[in-house]
Design an enzyme around this catalytic site. Sequence first.
Site: not given
Ligand code: NAD
Length: 256
Positions: A143, A156
Amino acid sequence: MAMFSGKTALITGSGAGIGRATALKFAAEGANVVVSDIHAAGGEETVAMIHKAGGRAMFQLADVSDSADVAALVAGAVDEYGRLDCAVNNAGIEGRIAPLGDQTEANYDAIMAINAKGTFLCLREEIRHMLAEGGGAIVNLSSVAGLIGFPGLSPYVASKHAVIGMTRNAALEYGKAGIRVNAVCPGGIDTRMLDSLADQATGGSRSSQQMMDPLHPIGHIGTPEEVANLIVWLCSPEASFMLGAVIPVDGGFVAQ
Ligand code: NAD
């Protein structure tokens, strides 16, 4: 011929958000896709979307913080499709916003268990299988919070810095064995996670767009598909010289 024809791609946390967009993109490029999530409903929905579009996919329930689940996940992928070529360690949680002095041990432990230890467990299992097959490509989701600090998000931020460290180490250890490990660092992306962060930060008074659009030099937050495009490219033969890279996909956020 599609770029990933005959290849298998495994994506953790692909029941929603960036993981789902990545699974759909891999399937559109011809891969056999292993959709995995801790929540069955979202994962099954992603598989149904892939099938509807004419792609190949299976769902396997797995909590990435559980080593037995992770071992069964990778073994299940290999059982079903014969091999594992690409893996995206995407599952993650944001946890609760608070200054460090007010953070709870439970919040820290939960975030580190999924984001940091989960990435470690997945990498370890994927690398073991890819070594036996002579190579592969892995992308870890860090991230912009893996590159700089964000007040209120210390666990985080720590977890996403850890992901970058593990990415670099795995790249150094396995590059010569043909396993390319890289990390992507998204800025604000329009998913449930960003909505949760905006809700917590503003007490529900502002949407993630209202809060986050002006913070990005490009003028708006990104879409899950814009991150998926980079992830899938990093796994492709076109990225054959990419190893241990840590790439922002953030609308200019860390250029500021
Ligand atoms: P989201 O919450 O929309 O999706 C995350 C998915 O991971 C969900 O389907 C959830 O059920 C699943 N999950 C959670 N805990 C879990 C576990 N223990 N085992 C298996 N699956 C699990 O989030 P997103 O925004 O799509 O994020 C995806 C990745 O991208 C994450 O690692 C997040 O930190 C990273 N990220 C997101 C953003 C953002 O702005 N959305 C920015 C930077 C990084």
